[in-house]
Design an enzyme around this catalytic site. Structure first.
Site, mmCIF file in Angstrom:
data_model
loop_
_atom_site.group_PDB
_atom_site.id
_atom_site.type_symbol
_atom_site.label_atom_id
_atom_site.label_comp_id
_atom_site.label_asym_id
_atom_site.label_seq_id
_atom_site.Cartn_x
_atom_site.Cartn_y
_atom_site.Cartn_z
ATOM 1 N N LYS A 192 0.843 -1.193 0.000
ATOM 2 C CA LYS A 192 0.000 0.000 0.000
ATOM 3 C C LYS A 192 0.881 1.246 0.000
ATOM 4 O O LYS A 192 1.890 1.296 0.697
ATOM 5 C CB LYS A 192 -0.901 0.025 1.237
ATOM 6 C CG LYS A 192 -2.128 -0.851 1.147
ATOM 7 C CD LYS A 192 -3.005 -0.646 2.369
ATOM 8 C CE LYS A 192 -4.272 -1.485 2.275
ATOM 9 N NZ LYS A 192 -5.136 -1.312 3.462
ATOM 10 N N GLU A 244 -19.565 -7.813 8.763
ATOM 11 C CA GLU A 244 -20.591 -7.127 9.546
ATOM 12 C C GLU A 244 -21.583 -8.090 10.184
ATOM 13 O O GLU A 244 -22.024 -7.873 11.330
ATOM 14 C CB GLU A 244 -21.339 -6.120 8.655
ATOM 15 C CG GLU A 244 -20.483 -4.980 8.144
ATOM 16 C CD GLU A 244 -19.753 -5.288 6.840
ATOM 17 O OE1 GLU A 244 -19.118 -4.376 6.290
ATOM 18 O OE2 GLU A 244 -19.827 -6.457 6.373
ATOM 19 N N ARG A 285 -25.718 -4.425 5.790
ATOM 20 C CA ARG A 285 -25.228 -5.761 5.438
ATOM 21 C C ARG A 285 -25.473 -6.770 6.554
ATOM 22 O O ARG A 285 -25.259 -7.964 6.364
ATOM 23 C CB ARG A 285 -23.741 -5.678 5.105
ATOM 24 C CG ARG A 285 -23.441 -4.733 3.953
ATOM 25 C CD ARG A 285 -21.947 -4.539 3.761
ATOM 26 N NE ARG A 285 -21.312 -5.776 3.393
ATOM 27 C CZ ARG A 285 -20.487 -5.926 2.365
ATOM 28 N NH1 ARG A 285 -20.213 -4.900 1.599
ATOM 29 N NH2 ARG A 285 -19.922 -7.083 2.113
#
Length: 631
Positions: free
Chosen positions: A282, A368, A396
């Site tokens: 990243k 979730e 979700r």
């Protein structure tokens, strides 16, 4: 005339032009692409670290595959900026995440290269598999590629799709972009070498041929299969994906463009489900982002030279900061408190809590559903879980909220951030629906703070209830209300009159209290801060209806089924016929833009409220100097 700092990039308006370059030129193009991204996102803000890590992969994919005929699905889409730049949207990057500009995520209406709209994670494999099956049904040799990060692979949906794909012979390539581990040079070189061999036609042909020959001799075939898995298992962590039915290749260096192109070219010729594991970094190529990729995941405008933000910090604390302080204070007062987040430690304000109470902090990853049912299990054993979650992410886990928490009346507190309009992230992240989908669930207590002090008191109220509750607050700062250090509660289901007027009453839910009070000063209207969507303060509603000629409800939630609907249901149940008008978000997905800008467009600022009231209320209802449009 000065020479362009990105001569190759300036030539690329679509991937067909990219494919005219030599492989040797792609390294220079990668450098130019990174530099352009850093400069561009420095002006507009946006997601940076993820895209910097996928520059070589993006180039390789568009170089090898015939896009957009071949489909690339980017999971979440944080990493899709290089893709946007290479597919004809380079000059539009200046409008990124602004009203009428480029979306921060892939969007089908924006470009044929954006084959699937994303914004929430872990959907790519399912979508790409659907596309692969469709290609098969149509008798076409179109390829489907899903690019998914290691974080998104924590979600159950990704494994559901992998499990299904392994049972099919659809031509699906899943690329796992793993940016949480590093490859040492010698391991990377070995892995790259093996990847080229294992993805080649010779290995593939021998592998399939041996299956047919040895398959007639079960004992020999089983020995051969085990030997192959043993050898591969020593050098590559692919056993899981092989067991799911994929041909696993990797891990390889995701910044080695030569190896990427050779491996993808080999994989393109193979049939059936393929799995390529790449390792990237990243923030690659930008030192501040490499050193702190989390801080540069999503950024406001910044100086590319120094990495310092150019956006002045607000004077008042954000609602997220209010929650963060409350969580630590309440944890100190109640050892039963447990903090849970689905991979949003920074965004939801749990950094300090995770440091002060590491044994009571759980980041479950992008899962979730698991987060909510984990909280239910904790509550069953007498603990007091707090689930810190974005409004759009709670969608979700709706089944778990209903079935595992509300049905069992368990004391789980949902701290719902990013309620209402979120601004630049657009419709994928807008918390437009939570009041509607929460208020219809039995046993739920639903609270909407109008300011920072109320937010703290509502969190305390919810924590001390014996059943499920939700405190829903917006992104950003409030009206800078004075906040005490106490852990005080509010009387459940009770609102308050904040301004006494005549003729018209404005019933507000949440942060729209501030513009409502501003408008009421010109309208001479009464303003009620309702505080609770559920249970609704019916006594106050009926009192206001009896004392006023017209009622208006205000909420930064869709009008359909929202808090205003609760008021109308109350009036209807009691046979009260006082006229009522609902102000809220419209029945369409609200596009990106600044939060205040979007609220204004939806008529939810001071001027919009005045306009709606004066055009809707009967003449004489507003005791003000404002002329009625429809008089």
């Amino acid at each position: 005339m000065s020479e362009s700092p990105s001569p190759l990039l300036q030539q690329i308006d679509d991937p067909a032009q990219l494919r005219q370059l030599s492989v040797e030129q792609l390294g220079q193009l990668a450098s130019e692409l990174r530099a352009f991204m850093i400069e561009s996102v420095g002006r507009t803000g946006g997601h940076l670290s993820s895209g910097l890590g996928t520059v070589e992969l993006t180039l390789a994919l568009h170089y090898v595959y015939n896009t957009p005929e071949d489909r690339i699905v980017w999971d979440v889409g944080h990493q899709s900026y290089p893709h946007k730049i290479l597919t004809g949207r380079r000059e539009q990057m200046a409008s990124l995440r602004q009203k009428g500009g480029l979306a921060g995520f892939p969007k089908r209406e924006e470009s044929p290269y954006d084959t699937f709209g994303t914004g929430h994670s872990s959907t790519s494999i399912s979508a790409a598999l659907g596309m692969a099956i469709a290609s098969q049904q149509e008798g076409k040799d179109r390829k489907a590629i899903a690019v998914i990060g290691d974080g998104a692979m924590t979600a159950g949906m990704a494994f559901e799709a992998l499990n299904h794909a392994g049972d099919l012979d659809a031509n699906l390539l899943v690329i796992l972009n793993d940016n949480e581990m590093s490859i040492s040079p010698n391991v990377g070189g070995l892995s790259n070498h093996l990847a080229r061999i294992l993805s080649g036609k010779l290995y593939s042909t021998m592998r399939e041929g041996s299956k047919k020959v040895l398959g007639t001799m079960p004992t020999v075939w089983e020995l051969a299969r085990r030997a192959e898995e043993h050898v591969k298992g020593m050098v590559i962590p692919g056993t899981l994906f092989e067991e799911l039915g994929f041909n696993y290749i990797g891990p390889i260096d995701g910044h080695d463009i030569d190896t990427l192109i050779k491996t993808l070219t080999n994989l393109k010729s193979l049939s059936g489900p393929q799995f390529l594991h790449i390792v990237t970094r990243k923030g690659k190529g930008y030192h501040p982002a490499e050193e702190n990729p989390c801080a540069y995941h999503g950024v406001s405008s910044f100086d590319p030279e120094t990495g310092e933000s150019l956006t002045s910090k607000p004077g008042s604390p954000t609602y997220t900061a209010i929650f963060s302080d409350w969580l630590c204070d309440m944890a100190a007062a109640d050892e039963r408190l447990i903090g849970i987040t689905p991979a949003m430690r920074e965004g939801s304000g749990l950094v300090r809590f995770s440091e002060e109470h590491p044994d009571r902090y759980f980041d479950v990853g992008i899962a979730e559903q698991h987060a909510v049912t984990l909280a239910a299990g904790l509550a069953c054993e007498g603990l007091r879980p707090v689930v810190a979650i974005y409004s759009s992410f709670l969608q979700r886990a709706y089944d778990q909220l209903i079935h595992d928490v509300a049905l069992q009346k368990l004391p789980v507190l949902f701290a719902i951030d990013r309620g209402g309009i979120v601004g630049p992230d657009g419709p994928t992240h807008a918390g437009m629906f939570d009041l509607s989908f929460l208020r219809c669930v039995p046993n739920m207590v639903v609270m909407t703070p109008a300011d920072e002090a109320e937010c703290r008191r509502m969190l305390t109220t919810g924590h001390r209830l014996d059943g499920p509750s939700a405190v829903r607050y917006p992104r950003g700062s409030g009206p800078n209300a004075a906040i005490g250090a106490e852990l005080d509660t509010l009387p459940v289901g009770k609102g308050e009159v904040r301004r006494q007027g005549s003729g018209v009453a404005l019933l507000t839910f949440g942060p729209l209290l501030t513009p409502a009070l501003e408008a009421a000063n010109e309208l001479n209207a009464t303003v009620a801060n309702m505080r609770f969507v559920k249970p609704l303060d019916e006594e106050l509603v009926l009192k206001l209806a009896a004392e006023h000629e017209f009622l208006f409800t205000l909420e930064d939630n869709v009008v359909m089924g929202g808090a205003g609907s609760a008021v109308s249901e109350c009036l209807a149940a009691h046979g009260v016929t006082t006229p009522i008008h609902h102000l809220g978000l419209p029945d369409h997905f609200v596009e990106q833009g600044g939060r205040e800008e979007i609220l204004s467009l939806c008529g939810l600022d001071k001027d919009g409220i005045i306009q709606t009231v004066t055009s809707s209320a009967p003449c004489g209802a507003c005791q003000s100097n404002i002329t009625h449009v429809n008089s």
